[in-house]
Design a protein around this motif. Structure first.
Motif, mmCIF file in Angstrom:
data_model
loop_
_atom_site.group_PDB
_atom_site.id
_atom_site.type_symbol
_atom_site.label_atom_id
_atom_site.label_comp_id
_atom_site.label_asym_id
_atom_site.label_seq_id
_atom_site.Cartn_x
_atom_site.Cartn_y
_atom_site.Cartn_z
ATOM 1 N N UNK A 124 0.808 -1.206 0.000
ATOM 2 C CA UNK A 124 0.000 0.000 0.000
ATOM 3 C C UNK A 124 0.840 1.253 0.000
ATOM 4 N N UNK A 125 0.849 1.949 1.133
ATOM 5 C CA UNK A 125 1.515 3.248 1.209
ATOM 6 C C UNK A 125 3.006 3.171 0.948
ATOM 7 N N UNK A 126 3.637 2.029 1.252
ATOM 8 C CA UNK A 126 5.070 1.850 1.003
ATOM 9 C C UNK A 126 5.315 0.978 -0.224
ATOM 10 N N UNK A 281 11.270 5.016 -8.415
ATOM 11 C CA UNK A 281 10.849 4.163 -7.303
ATOM 12 C C UNK A 281 11.790 4.238 -6.092
ATOM 13 N N UNK A 282 13.110 4.167 -6.266
ATOM 14 C CA UNK A 282 13.961 4.221 -5.073
ATOM 15 C C UNK A 282 13.755 5.491 -4.245
ATOM 16 N N UNK A 283 13.719 6.647 -4.903
ATOM 17 C CA UNK A 283 13.509 7.897 -4.175
ATOM 18 C C UNK A 283 12.141 7.921 -3.506
ATOM 19 N N UNK A 284 11.102 7.541 -4.272
ATOM 20 C CA UNK A 284 9.752 7.579 -3.727
ATOM 21 C C UNK A 284 9.604 6.633 -2.542
ATOM 22 N N UNK A 285 10.112 5.412 -2.676
ATOM 23 C CA UNK A 285 9.967 4.434 -1.598
ATOM 24 C C UNK A 285 10.725 4.861 -0.345
ATOM 25 N N UNK A 286 11.874 5.466 -0.518
ATOM 26 C CA UNK A 286 12.621 5.936 0.656
ATOM 27 C C UNK A 286 11.848 7.019 1.387
#
Length: 331
Positions: A124-126, A281-286
């Motif tokens: 979900x959010x992550x 994705x890496x930036x957003x997920x962090x």
């Protein structure tokens, strides 16, 4: 002998999807080979995009083949490995679909590093919904402090993140959700400035009252009458991130009443599929996992138990019966 219970798509929906479109299968789990890993799926994600994949129509991705496991994201744990890079106990996310186990050569697995975040949150959010929210807001709407941002399906897995990120950017945020209970959550827990209950009628006037200075950015998940009402409240040079059109997933046409507003208000409208933007994705997920771990990004889940519950839970999701992210617990 280990049984791997699965939900297969066995027929195409004619209009609304029904339980008859699905079948519960229970094949024996095969032995893994050299270079493979066996994953026990703990949680399964249910998402609106799955409904579009059930249709045999042209889209951004091929339709879901009949008599195969329904598509879907999962999180789980490696329980057996004959691959040098993966060990039993590794927590992973993958696209194993609606089934209890998955076998992989490792190429489609992503290791979950941050134990501060509950495993189900990676659906979900992550996970994909969170990155969808992040991309649509930051790369398409590009909010500026002081602007008014509207979000449909505001209590859902994507919309709830959009609104909270927009608030962190200094915007006034207006949610649109179904029912006063969801609207209260959007305002009181998620911190939106206002929420319009589309079930209460006259969404246009309610939006005008909530956003008297108009709407500068809109994150669209729904389409239909809600989209029409937002269009009539848009400011000049507003931006729309088009993520979903759930109002039309059953195949019925959803014409716009005032498409000329896209021209007269010089609107930027961009549809997007978040899996085509893996570079962010890496930036957003962090950013998302850090915010969740710090208690600064809230989310809610509706969870059912057992693979056999997935079809009914999915049909409920399409009707808005879930509250927050819809997840199936498989263990």
């Amino acid at each position: 002998m280990t049984i791997n219970r699965q939900i297969l798509l066995v027929s195409r929906p004619q209009g609304e999807a029904t339980l008859d479109n699905f079948h519960l299968a229970a094949p024996e789990l095969p032995e893994i080979g050299d270079g493979q890993v066996l994953v026990r799926n703990f949680y399964l994600s249910l998402d609106p995009y799955m409904r579009a994949r059930m249709n045999d129509t042209k889209s951004y991705a091929p339709p879901q083949p009949l008599d195969t496991v329904m598509i879907g994201a999962t999180v789980g744990e490696v329980i057996e490995s004959r691959h040098p890079d993966w060990q039993p106990g590794d927590a992973v996310t993958a696209m194993f679909g609606w089934q209890e186990y998955g076998i992989s050569d490792g190429s489609n697995l992503r290791r979950l590093h941050d134990a501060r975040v509950p495993m189900s949150a990676y659906l979900g959010a992550a996970g994909m919904p969170g990155v969808t929210a992040w991309y649509g807001l930051n790369r398409i709407i590009v909010p500026k402090a002081g602007e008014t941002i509207a979000v449909s399906a505001a209590s859902g897995a994507v919309g709830s993140v959009v609104g909270q990120l927009a608030k962190r950017a200094g915007c006034r945020v207006i949610g649109i959700a179904g029912g006063e209970r969801k609207c209260a959550y959007v305002r009181e827990t998620l911190g939106f400035d206002a929420c319009v209950d589309y079930k209460a009628g006259n969404v246009f006037e309610a939006l005008r009252d909530a956003a008297p200075d108009g709407i500068d950015g809109y994150f669209e998940n729904v389409g239909g009458e809600v989209f029409d009402a937002v269009l009539r409240n848009l400011n000049a040079h507003s931006r729309i991130a088009l993520c979903g059109m759930i109002a039309g997933y059953n195949g019925e046409p959803i014409p716009l009443k005032s498409p000329s507003l896209l021209l007269t208000q010089r609107v930027k409208l961009e549809g997007f599929i978040v899996t085509e933007h893996l570079d962010v994705w890496p930036q957003a997920l962090k950013e998302l996992t850090d915010a969740i771990a710090a208690g600064e990004l809230h989310y809610r889940e509706t969870m059912t138990q057992g693979i056999e519950s997935a079809p009914a839970a999915f049909l409920g999701l399409l009707k808005g019966e879930n509250f927050g992210k819809q997840v199936v617990r498989l263990v």
